[in-house]
Design an enzyme around this catalytic site. Structure first.
Site, PDB file in Angstrom:
ATOM      1  N   ASP A 178     -13.358   9.517   4.296  1.00 21.82           N
ATOM      2  CA  ASP A 178     -13.626   8.151   3.847  1.00 21.82           C
ATOM      3  C   ASP A 178     -14.710   7.443   4.649  1.00 21.82           C
ATOM      4  OD1 ASP A 178     -11.828   8.298   5.917  1.00 21.82           O
ATOM      5  OD2 ASP A 178     -10.341   6.966   5.056  1.00 21.82           O
ATOM      6  N   ASP A 232     -10.942  10.678  10.569  1.00 20.66           N
ATOM      7  CA  ASP A 232     -10.803   9.739   9.458  1.00 20.66           C
ATOM      8  C   ASP A 232     -11.447   8.392   9.810  1.00 20.66           C
ATOM      9  OD1 ASP A 232      -8.672   9.742   6.917  1.00 20.66           O
ATOM     10  OD2 ASP A 232      -9.090   7.717   7.667  1.00 20.66           O
ATOM     11  N   HIS A 278     -10.061   5.635   9.390  1.00 22.20           N
ATOM     12  CA  HIS A 278      -8.988   4.795   9.914  1.00 22.20           C
ATOM     13  C   HIS A 278      -8.340   5.417  11.153  1.00 22.20           C
ATOM     14  CE1 HIS A 278      -9.396   3.845   5.602  1.00 22.20           C
ATOM     15  NE2 HIS A 278      -9.071   2.611   5.969  1.00 22.20           N
ATOM     16  N   TYR A 291     -11.931   8.557  -0.859  1.00 18.01           N
ATOM     17  CA  TYR A 291     -11.618   7.892  -2.130  1.00 18.01           C
ATOM     18  C   TYR A 291     -12.762   7.952  -3.124  1.00 18.01           C
ATOM     19  CZ  TYR A 291      -8.027   6.709   1.104  1.00 18.01           C
ATOM     20  OH  TYR A 291      -7.039   6.832   2.040  1.00 18.01           O
ATOM     21  N   HIS A 337      -0.712   7.929   8.958  1.00 18.06           N
ATOM     22  CA  HIS A 337      -0.256   6.558   9.214  1.00 18.06           C
ATOM     23  C   HIS A 337       1.274   6.399   9.216  1.00 18.06           C
ATOM     24  CE1 HIS A 337      -4.256   4.996   9.131  1.00 18.06           C
ATOM     25  NE2 HIS A 337      -4.459   5.296   7.873  1.00 18.06           N
ATOM     26  N   GLY A 378       0.139   2.657   5.002  1.00 17.48           N
ATOM     27  CA  GLY A 378      -1.165   3.161   4.594  1.00 17.48           C
ATOM     28  C   GLY A 378      -1.109   4.292   3.597  1.00 17.48           C
ATOM     29  N   ASP A 411       0.805  -1.222   0.000  1.00 20.59           N
ATOM     30  CA  ASP A 411       0.000   0.000   0.000  1.00 20.59           C
ATOM     31  C   ASP A 411       0.839   1.274   0.000  1.00 20.59           C
ATOM     32  OD1 ASP A 411       0.962  -0.335   2.536  1.00 20.59           O
ATOM     33  OD2 ASP A 411      -0.914   0.137   3.567  1.00 20.59           O
TER      34      ASP A 411
END
Length: 381
Positions: free
Chosen positions: A270, A181, A183, A309, A146, A154, A104
């Site tokens: 996201d 976020d 995440h 995204y 990240h 990430g 990633d």
């Protein structure tokens, strides 16, 4: 060159707002593999609404090696410097894998220059608060939460968030970091988990197998930083009302016990309905409520981007949050601009909420809230 706002476009609260932007950073971020042209779609919509006229536009600079090394490991930064000169074999070698530059976090031409410019952009935003030139600094190019001290993760290569907080700490004794976020903001939490000068507060999806796999309530920090890492793990199907409700109640306690002097907020989009992550049912409305509450603290504030995204919905969201920052109402009708056709068929700024089954039961949310508040009670006790 920096540009001052139109004197006819001052917000009622007289807040000084700056917007970090240059053609260079726009073009570099447009080429990133995971988010091609997202930067341009966001900036173009903000521009089409005329919001740039209400902010000082500040050109970012590249982060210096000394600034990068304020957080990142020397051998990691040295390796990033060499990326464009590596052979194809070395790009897939053991050293690249050691530094997280696989899967990633692919190696692509110019990625270090882009990442260090984004790092410099968030530092620039923080400098505007430190100098007192701005009350709110917006950097939608930033928010790469990240990246670790010695590795990429990430799709984050340089942790601009950490660099910005370190800059703020040169003036402000207590800095609050809020992560909206989808995440977990693991890289930022990791950087400050042993200090009581930075409180990290992350609202995120927490589920087996979901990246990055961290962010439970049990992760509370260490040593002097014990209880200063605050995690709010949420489940699929989260809705606007319950998101803002738990945000508001926890933030009231954070404000009481931590008393921040400056705030950094990562506004990842996201969790919105329509995102390929397909997790939460959120609309920009709940994120907007969060930003309005944060602004009510009347502390120097940095707003950053992050995940997102579905590029159309991300552009809508960050344009809406920009309008809140400058205290200006904007029409739901998308104005004509070069991406106008992509907003069809309704050409509306709003994002409909999703209808996924909500796994966040009342009992679950009460349990999370109680655990978080119990931990926060221990600060300063």
């Amino acid at each position: 060159m920096d540009r001052n706002p139109d004197p006819e476009c001052k917000n009622e609260e007289k807040k000084k707002i700056c917007y970090i932007h240059s053609d260079d950073i726009l073009q570099k971020c447009n080429t990133l593999m995971r988010i091609p042209n997202r930067a341009d779609m966001v900036h173009s919509l903000i521009e089409a609404y005329g919001l740039l006229n209400c902010m000082s536009i500040v050109e970012p600079r590249q982060a210096t090696d000394d600034e990068l090394l304020g957080f990142h490991a020397t051998n990691y930064i040295e390796f990033l410097h060499t990326l464009d000169d590596l052979s194809e074999e070395d790009k897939c070698g053991d050293e690249a894998e050691e530094f997280g530059l696989v899967y990633d976090c692919p190696i692509q031409d110019g990625v270090f220059h882009c990442a260090s410019l984004v790092g410099g952009a968030t530092i620039t935003a923080a400098e505007k608060l430190v100098s007192g030139e701005s009350d709110i600094a917006i950097n939608w190019y930033g928010g790469w939460h990240h990246a670790h001290r010695d590795s990429a993760s990430g799709f984050c290569y340089i942790n601009d968030v950490v660099l910005g907080i370190l800059k703020l700490r040169q003036k402000f004794d207590r800095v609050l970091y809020i992560d909206l976020d989808l995440h977990h903001g693991d890289g930022v939490e990791e950087a400050f988990c042993c200090t009581n000068k930075v409180l990290t507060l992350s609202f995120h999806k927490y589920s087996p197998g979901f990246f990055p796999g961290t962010g439970s309530c049990e992760e509370r920090g260490y040593s002097k930083g014990k209880y200063y890492s605050v995690n709010v793990p949420l489940l699929d199907g989260l809705k606007d009302e319950e998101f803002y409700s738990i945000f508001y109640r926890i933030m009231c306690k954070v404000k009481e016990v931590f008393k921040p002097e400056a705030v950094v907020c990562q506004c990842g989009a996201d969790g919105l309905e329509g995102d390929p992550m397909q997790s939460f049912n959120l609309s920009p409305s709940s994120l907007g409520q969060c930003i309005q509450y944060i602004m009510s603290l009347n502390k120097p504030l940095v707003l950053l981007g992050g995940g997102g995204y579905n590029f159309i919905n991300t552009a809508k969201c960050w344009t809406y949050l920009t309008s809140i920052a400058i205290n200006r109402e904007i029409s739901h009708d998308i104005p004509d601009h070069k991406y106008f056709s992509m907003y069809g068929p309704d050409f509306d700024l709003t994002v409909s909420v999703g209808n996924r089954s909500d796994s966040n039961t009342r009992e679950y949310l009460h349990q999370i809230y109680t655990t978080v508040i119990d931990n926060l009670e221990k600060i300063g006790s």
